[in-house]
Design a protein around this motif. Structure first.
Motif, PDB file in Angstrom:
ATOM      1  N   LYS A  23       0.829  -1.204   0.000  1.00  0.00           N
ATOM      2  CA  LYS A  23       0.000   0.000   0.000  1.00  0.00           C
ATOM      3  C   LYS A  23       0.860   1.250   0.000  1.00  0.00           C
ATOM      4  N   GLU A  24       0.282   2.337  -0.491  1.00  0.00           N
ATOM      5  CA  GLU A  24       0.982   3.615  -0.506  1.00  0.00           C
ATOM      6  C   GLU A  24       1.354   4.016   0.917  1.00  0.00           C
ATOM      7  N   GLY A  25       2.605   4.386   1.121  1.00  0.00           N
ATOM      8  CA  GLY A  25       3.088   4.770   2.442  1.00  0.00           C
ATOM      9  C   GLY A  25       3.795   3.643   3.175  1.00  0.00           C
ATOM     10  N   SER A  26       3.699   2.401   2.651  1.00  0.00           N
ATOM     11  CA  SER A  26       4.378   1.271   3.280  1.00  0.00           C
ATOM     12  C   SER A  26       5.729   1.045   2.608  1.00  0.00           C
ATOM     13  N   LYS A  27       6.597   0.293   3.269  1.00  0.00           N
ATOM     14  CA  LYS A  27       7.892  -0.027   2.694  1.00  0.00           C
ATOM     15  C   LYS A  27       7.706  -1.002   1.535  1.00  0.00           C
TER      16      LYS A  27
END
Length: 217
Positions: A23-27
């Protein structure tokens, strides 16, 4: 019968888990691959760069529409310079046809080609092609796009990151008016159908086993 049903369910679990894109914002997942010209690309070697991973296949009609559009937009937005790199991950494609397809889109100078992108696609949970993942300088996911979409929309996170400089803060970007098309990804629909059919089959087998057990009683 009971064991057959359980086996089918167990086989489905990895397929369902693998379909989970970051997901966007995850590594972003760890990546290791080798480009067509024999150079290694990995999480370590790409640290500090903006990375655009484009998962495509030469046989995919939507990929044949999207990749040339991305190539053209990439140049128009001036993304051939700076700390940004595009990596085209060919999935389930023959080597000769993949190379021919890549060259036909007149790729930007900072695009790289990986002929065997299946392992990376699996580690990123790619459900089908085309799929694009934008990663920032700290290897954090900045955007995920499944299915053929407007090149302006797909490249927006990368353009903002480039405009922000090394600090990584987003800045506003003005895009030209281009119609957006979002057909479904080729592999994603197939995966969903396979899962539904397999689950239905497992349910029928299990219910048949239960009914047989009741008759014996």
């Amino acid at each position: 019968m009971r064991y057959a049903a359980l086996l089918i369910i167990m086989l489905l679990i990895p397929s369902i888990a693998a379909s989970a894109l970051p997901k966007e914002g995850s590594k972003a997942p760890v990546m290791r691959a080798v480009t067509y010209d024999g150079k290694a690309v990995s999480t370590t070697s790409l640290q500090g760069k903006i990375v655009v991973l484009m998962f495509v296949a030469e046989w995919c009609p939507h990929c044949r529409e999207e990749l040339p559009a991305l190539s053209k937009a990439w140049k128009e937005y001036g993304l051939e310079s700076g700390d940004i790199v595009g990596i085209v991950m060919m999935v389930s494609s023959s080597e000769s046809k993949a190379i021919e397809f890549f060259k036909s889109v007149n790729p930007p100078s900072n695009w790289k080609l990986v002929l065997e992108g299946e392992d990376t696609a699996e580690s990123f949970g790619v459900p089908g092609v085309p799929t694009t993942v934008v990663i920032d300088r700290s290897w954090t996911v900045a955007g995920v796009f499944v299915g053929a979409q407007s090149p302006d929309k797909v490249l927006e996170p990368a353009i903002k990151l480039v405009g922000a400089g090394s600090q990584g803060n987003y800045t506003s970007v003005t895009f030209p008016a281009t119609p957006s098309t979002t057909p479904k990804s080729e592999g994603g629909v197939q995966t969903i159908l396979i899962v539904i059919i397999a689950l239905a089959l497992a349910t029928v087998i299990y219910l048949g086993y239960r009914m047989r057990g009741k008759r014996k009683k």
